[in-house]
Design a protein around this motif. Structure first.
Motif, PDB file in Angstrom:
ATOM      1  N   ARG B 444     -30.261  16.023 -42.086  1.00 20.93           N
ATOM      2  CA  ARG B 444     -30.519  17.472 -40.954  1.00 20.93           C
ATOM      3  C   ARG B 444     -29.631  18.341 -41.589  1.00 20.93           C
ATOM      4  O   ARG B 444     -29.827  19.446 -40.898  1.00 20.93           O
ATOM      5  CB  ARG B 444     -30.161  17.001 -39.714  1.00 20.93           C
ATOM      6  N   ALA B 445     -28.642  18.317 -42.738  1.00 21.74           N
ATOM      7  CA  ALA B 445     -27.637  19.157 -42.754  1.00 21.74           C
ATOM      8  C   ALA B 445     -28.114  20.414 -43.473  1.00 21.74           C
ATOM      9  O   ALA B 445     -28.140  21.426 -43.096  1.00 21.74           O
ATOM     10  CB  ALA B 445     -26.752  18.789 -43.848  1.00 21.74           C
ATOM     11  N   PHE B 446     -29.145  20.227 -44.504  1.00 20.97           N
ATOM     12  CA  PHE B 446     -29.779  21.482 -45.118  1.00 20.97           C
ATOM     13  C   PHE B 446     -31.375  21.378 -45.166  1.00 20.97           C
ATOM     14  O   PHE B 446     -31.814  20.694 -45.787  1.00 20.97           O
ATOM     15  CB  PHE B 446     -28.962  21.758 -46.654  1.00 20.97           C
ATOM     16  N   PHE B 447     -31.864  22.616 -44.676  1.00 22.41           N
ATOM     17  CA  PHE B 447     -33.246  22.503 -44.961  1.00 22.41           C
ATOM     18  C   PHE B 447     -33.784  22.329 -46.241  1.00 22.41           C
ATOM     19  O   PHE B 447     -33.309  22.960 -47.215  1.00 22.41           O
ATOM     20  CB  PHE B 447     -33.735  23.614 -44.325  1.00 22.41           C
TER      21      PHE B 447
END
Lengths: 517, 517
Positions: B444-447
């Motif tokens: 979920r951290a970085f697209f």
């Protein structure tokens, strides 16, 4: 809002103005002065939360300075030093960074190209450091000094670019140990805008300072910033000897350095937006503070290179939502400390100037405009995660910078009542094309890009059906044909060449890794 | 900030979650809830200056309503009417528009796809009205009902698209007089998200309302918005019979209409940013006010189509700085009146999905995110100034919407202390890839965009060296293969087909101009 069009016209005078109507106008835009509100996604409590976390890191985790001189400097400055780790007390950090000037003026060899900098003022600087270029024939290959000169010429001619930077591309036809001399000379010779100074080693940085002294005079440099150096940090929390030595060379001459941790979000920072900013902020603060240990009051710029990493492939990405958010947050932190701020714009990871390059670059550019970046680096040419500089993208990006510039200036209200009166003149169902307000204002009213085709499909086909990449390459070729050198004073030119010749006799033409990004 | 990933997972349940790890996730993102501050370039005095200028125009220049019924309605409502010109007193306008709901919920046939709308909530809606498509083979041609169905299927599958819209492309293989029936059926059948209703004539709009009544029940529609109509105005200051009749059909059934002057800045407005907004605002207010004359309290949306015109060629442009500024200003006006706001995003004037299309689309998308648009129309597929919808661009744009969505949600702080603690765990010079916080958060951290290639050049070459356009076409083909129809209730389906069959018997298969844009 500044009426830039009028300012530029005034600087050129009536004769130049008449001629500018017939030919393209290469006059540099003044430093951007923002008229748009900033996007600040954190409230003051959140800004202070980042600050507190960064200070906690500086005090308890510490920062490694892999450099004997810096460690000795830090001890003398009162920091706790254990081995290579420096623990920085928040009081000491705050005390040190408060002498960094919030604003200053960049001086160019053509004083018309001087640039107020910091706070509301911002500048666009081309990309640097590309080991490849995509050339005028769209061929990807290693660059030469001639390629570099072409990029410096384009930088000189493109109005929204405020700097000729330094090694936009790496000139592989010259020995790496001597390259910084030729690069610096090329920046100075082909453009009379401000530029950047190589920081590939302490010695190289000293050479740049010497060449600047030839161009500007050593005394002048004492209180006039003329060249920017960049010092990359190795995240997490490491600064190395090469960068720190180069930093000292610049700071001692009172020249500004970008203090730039090299952040690959998720790989060398936590996999989360706000904590990554907290770490980056700690890293920047440690370097900003060190600039003031070197020379109290010297200019310094809050910097970073910032990417997020694909957790699928490990590749750095550009234009992601988290990069935009982090930039907005980082801008708030830099302003919280009252230090000018550098970020990177127009980044792209595409291998060609395709749609991906466009989406990524524009997303980054818009985010930086809203975030209020002062030093907008890598603003032209960057693609393939910085592995190549594209001739085509260079000119497209520069036009995008001009458009972003126009947006960031904000709204003009000077003709409001007059134009609203035109609504009554025209009335329902009319059109404005012949109205005197339109005739008086159409040239400045709406930006008309040269490089984007807005014609009907049929006309586009009739004109060859070419895409933006080809159109931009044609444009770059035309620009280079129209280039006129802003001639250096003959004595200065000779002195620079003498300096280079002497240093090239002194420096062995050895091969070594280029350590700057 | 809403934790959307968790909300979506919860809606799908554990089994679906496990399977989503193996396959692509088609679950619609909830309506965007902004967590980023708005960009508001006007202070309150400037907002009031626009308002005053608009009210002055309404009172003194007037608005032409080319429609007998509307003129009679206005007389009855107390407005001064001379010929076709209606002069609207500011008191009357303010009184009328204050009953427009500031928020409401869109209802879809799958209640999981209902959408809170207005204020902080925003939705992405695909482009509509393209007379051409660029198909899966990148061929530009006239579209068919099958092409339209494919776009409706993609709309159903792409998580950031909140609507299947209506005639994304014009299906030329069906008589124009009957086309609205098949278009509406296609929207309803191939997707269970909300959709738009055709407003190509008053009768057509009534047919759409009848079909909505079949799908949702006439009683349900009385207090539940289920379909959006669009009514274009002819700037400057004209509304025509077709649009006003369609507007009445929607308002009487309590369904929301977009009140959208069709603005070509500089051609049908003054050649200046702020005065163009003043005229546009007057036009919108006149239509918004009329919706409340038709039915007090019915939902209505502040709208516009907005371009600036090249003063060199007369061509409409996209992604210009003035469009961004006007959008930011218009958003302020809509919020000043407390009415939800529609604008157009991901616009492009390019003829192919090249770099121009990317720069223009991303610029518009970022501007709209910052401006706080509620109804982000034309969010996927738009190119060539709306003349074609591109299969490739449709999927790329939808991914860009997902990225803009992530940005506009803002910053999450829930893992801040935990992740800052990780900085101490890792220490200077380490890396985070194996840390437990990274393992727990990396997804979920970085697209990580599917459609952008961030691999090294060599790997990109090894994989065929394809550009974004080809990559996107392959992706669209794969998506369509994976499509699963959200089956309509058999009785409802039969009733819809019966309605269409009856109306196709009644309506001559005549040819006429399509009047919607």
């Amino acid at each position: 809002m500044a009426d830039v069009a009028e300012k530029r016209a005034a600087r050129r005078g009536r004769g130049a103005r008449t001629s500018a109507r017939r030919t393209r106008d290469f006059t540099m835009l003044p430093a951007l002065r923002r008229g748009l509100p900033l996007t600040e996604p954190m409230d003051m409590e959140q800004v202070e939360r980042i600050d507190a976390a960064s200070m906690h890191i500086l005090e308890n985790v510490g920062v490694v300075f892999r450099d004997e001189i810096a460690l000795a400097d830090w001890k003398a400055a009162g920091a706790k030093v254990e081995g290579e780790t420096v623990y920085l007390d928040r009081g000491l950090v705050r005390e040190l960074i408060k002498t960094i000037p919030e604003t200053f003026t960049y001086h160019a060899r053509n004083p018309a190209n001087n640039l107020p900098f910091g706070k509301d003022h911002a500048i666009f600087v081309p990309m640097t450091g590309a080991p490849y270029l995509r050339d005028l024939d769209d061929v990807r290959r290693n660059p030469t000094l001639e390629d570099l000169a072409n990029f410096h010429k384009l930088s000189h001619m493109l109005p929204a670019l405020h700097s000729s930077a330094h090694h936009i591309v790496e000139p592989y036809d010259h020995p790496i140990s001597q390259r910084h001399l030729r690069i610096t000379y090329s920046s100075m010779k082909h453009s009379d805008k401000t530029f950047m100074g190589m920081t590939t080693s302490p010695k190289n940085a000293e050479d740049v300072m010497e060449m600047c002294a030839v161009l500007f005079g050593a005394d002048f440099m004492e209180d006039h910033p003329v060249a920017t150096g960049n010092c990359n940090g190795n995240s997490p929390l490491v600064w190395d000897e090469t960068m720190l030595g180069a930093m000292r060379a610049f700071c001692r001459k009172n020249q500004p350095v970008l203090c730039s941790p090299f952040v690959l979000g998720g790989a060398n920072t936590p996999a989360s937006v706000a904590p990554s900013v907290a770490q980056l902020n700690a890293e920047v603060l440690s370097a900003l503070a060190y600039t003031q240990v070197i020379r109290k009051g010297c200019p310094a710029i809050y910097g970073h290179y910032l990417s997020t990493v694909s957790m699928k492939s490990g590749a750095p990405m550009a234009g992601t939502p988290e990069i935009s958010l982090m930039n907005m947050m980082i801008g708030q932190m830099a302003r919280f400390y009252g230090v000018p701020w550098r970020s990177s714009t127009n980044l792209g990871g595409a291998k060609t100037l395709d749609a991906q390059a466009g989406y990524e670059s524009a997303t980054t550019l818009m985010a930086l405009q809203m975030a209020g970046t002062n030093y907008m680096w890598h603003a032209a040419g960057w693609n393939e995660a910085g592995m190549h500089c594209s001739m085509a993208k260079f000119v497209v990006d520069a036009e995008q910078c001009a458009m972003a510039y126009r947006m960031a200036e904000g709204i003009r209200w000077d003709d409001f009542d007059e134009a609203v009166a035109a609504v009554a003149d025209i009335g329902p169902g009319g059109h404005y094309l012949g109205h005197e307000h339109t005739l008086a204002n159409f040239q400045r009213a709406f930006f008309m890009p040269d490089l984007f085709d807005n014609n009907a499909f049929e006309q586009w086909v009739a004109e060859g059906g070419i895409d933006t990449n080809i159109r931009a390459l044609n444009h770059a070729r035309d620009l280079l044909k129209a280039y006129e050198e802003p001639t250096l004073d003959a004595g200065v030119n000779e002195a620079l060449l003498d300096y280079i010749a002497r240093r090239e006799r002194e420096i062995p033409a050895a091969d070594a890794l280029n350590q700057e990004y």
